[in-house]
Design a protein around this motif. Sequence first.
Motif, mmCIF file in Angstrom:
data_model
loop_
_atom_site.group_PDB
_atom_site.id
_atom_site.type_symbol
_atom_site.label_atom_id
_atom_site.label_comp_id
_atom_site.label_asym_id
_atom_site.label_seq_id
_atom_site.Cartn_x
_atom_site.Cartn_y
_atom_site.Cartn_z
ATOM 1 N N GLU A 168 50.925 24.231 52.273
ATOM 2 C CA GLU A 168 51.826 25.321 51.899
ATOM 3 C C GLU A 168 51.124 26.316 50.969
ATOM 4 O O GLU A 168 51.305 27.531 51.099
ATOM 5 N N ASN A 169 50.311 25.791 50.061
ATOM 6 C CA ASN A 169 49.551 26.667 49.174
ATOM 7 C C ASN A 169 48.548 27.512 49.956
ATOM 8 O O ASN A 169 48.366 28.698 49.683
ATOM 9 N N PHE A 170 47.900 26.896 50.951
ATOM 10 C CA PHE A 170 46.971 27.656 51.795
ATOM 11 C C PHE A 170 47.706 28.780 52.528
ATOM 12 O O PHE A 170 47.220 29.920 52.580
ATOM 13 N N ASN A 171 48.866 28.470 53.084
ATOM 14 C CA ASN A 171 49.635 29.497 53.797
ATOM 15 C C ASN A 171 50.016 30.654 52.875
ATOM 16 O O ASN A 171 49.973 31.825 53.278
ATOM 17 N N ASN A 172 50.382 30.331 51.629
ATOM 18 C CA ASN A 172 50.765 31.382 50.692
ATOM 19 C C ASN A 172 49.567 32.272 50.350
ATOM 20 O O ASN A 172 49.691 33.500 50.310
ATOM 21 N N ARG A 173 48.423 31.651 50.101
ATOM 22 C CA ARG A 173 47.245 32.430 49.748
ATOM 23 C C ARG A 173 46.800 33.310 50.920
ATOM 24 O O ARG A 173 46.397 34.465 50.736
ATOM 25 N N LEU A 174 46.858 32.763 52.127
ATOM 26 C CA LEU A 174 46.481 33.550 53.299
ATOM 27 C C LEU A 174 47.468 34.696 53.516
ATOM 28 O O LEU A 174 47.066 35.815 53.858
ATOM 29 N N SER A 175 48.756 34.421 53.302
ATOM 30 C CA SER A 175 49.777 35.449 53.509
ATOM 31 C C SER A 175 49.601 36.612 52.545
ATOM 32 O O SER A 175 49.742 37.784 52.924
ATOM 33 N N ILE A 176 49.276 36.305 51.288
ATOM 34 C CA ILE A 176 49.079 37.367 50.297
ATOM 35 C C ILE A 176 47.902 38.248 50.690
ATOM 36 O O ILE A 176 47.974 39.484 50.646
ATOM 37 N N ALA A 177 46.789 37.625 51.075
ATOM 38 C CA ALA A 177 45.608 38.407 51.452
ATOM 39 C C ALA A 177 45.840 39.178 52.748
ATOM 40 O O ALA A 177 45.347 40.304 52.915
#
Length: 399
Positions: free
Chosen positions: A287-296
Amino acid sequence: MLPKSVRLLWLLENPILFRKIILRKRKKRIGVHYLNRTRLTNGEFHQLYYDLRRDPSKFFEFLRMSIDTFDYILIRIKERLRKKVTNFKRPISPVERLYLTLRFLSTGLSFRNLATTLRMGVCTVSKIVHETCEIIWNEFVDEFMPVPSQEQLQTVAEGYYRRWKFPNCVGSIDDKHCQIKCPPGSGSRYFNYLKYFSVILQAVADADKKFITIEVGARGKQSDGGIFSSSQLFNLLENKVFNMPPDRELFGTNIKVPHVLIGDEAYPLKTYLMRPYPSRNLDPVKENFNNRLSIARKCIECAFGILRAKWRILGKDIEVNPEKAANIVKCTCILHNIVRHRDDNSDLHYCQEVVHYFPENQRETEWLPPPQEGHGGARRSSARAKQIRESFANYFVDF
């Protein structure tokens, strides 16, 4: 000579001859419309342009760029826009041609509407817009959207790390549907799931919301993944000729991973393309990976938002055939890069879109990338792609 009544009766009995005579008379009446004869005094350009230059804010609001940027574009292309003077007519000046094209792109008004306000013929307006769009693209593409080199992509990666804390990212990729009028005889090929006809703009954006590369012309019926797999970008990446920078270690670790593009769920997972984990049964790491990718990845969404807010032609049907529509879209993309480069953050549309897409807790931060060097390659396999994504996911837990 026969009486007039007899001649008319004779013509009515010979419809072919009657039609030829009528068409010949119509051709003789063709000329400049009386409204268009007042272009130099009553046309919109001659009434507004020089007054607009006295107020920079109004000029930017009207033509979507600063006076300096407008002059810069004009100086570069005016010789290619200039037409020869003849004894029969005075050609339309390069500055009026550029003004007309920018008004069309920035408002989305029809050719007929612009022809009335500018006191020109409809065909003249159409021809000027298409010629100018093509000239702008050909003149500036090598400078403002060149084929990216390894050094340029490495600079993009440093920008993503500094601003969005996502290492080894050379761009975010996405598609945008550009509305067009239904092409004759096209069936449903251009009809998309949003229930309108479109050609698709596939683009890659850097951390500064500028386009690195674009492809325009795919039919609206195609999916994002299908468009990508049939694109030239996919072929370059698959054949390892896209000038990707060499693999680098993630900051603070000895884990070496390749440089990647980032996309949404519609794109495939590749060693050079990261997509989010499926949204079912996510653990905190995923979930943290998805959030970081979504922001970028919001960089490409923000770039599309700026593009549509500035060039309103992309918010309505482009009433030309798909090939000419693709040229218009390409012109707006290169103009987007020019304005982003020259007007930078003073661009009102940029400021509005950044506030919309990036809340306060997701604003840019200044992380300086460490100097790293390395080289290597990644095998094109699904297992290797999953391993790379896991490396990023585990890295984001600690950084």
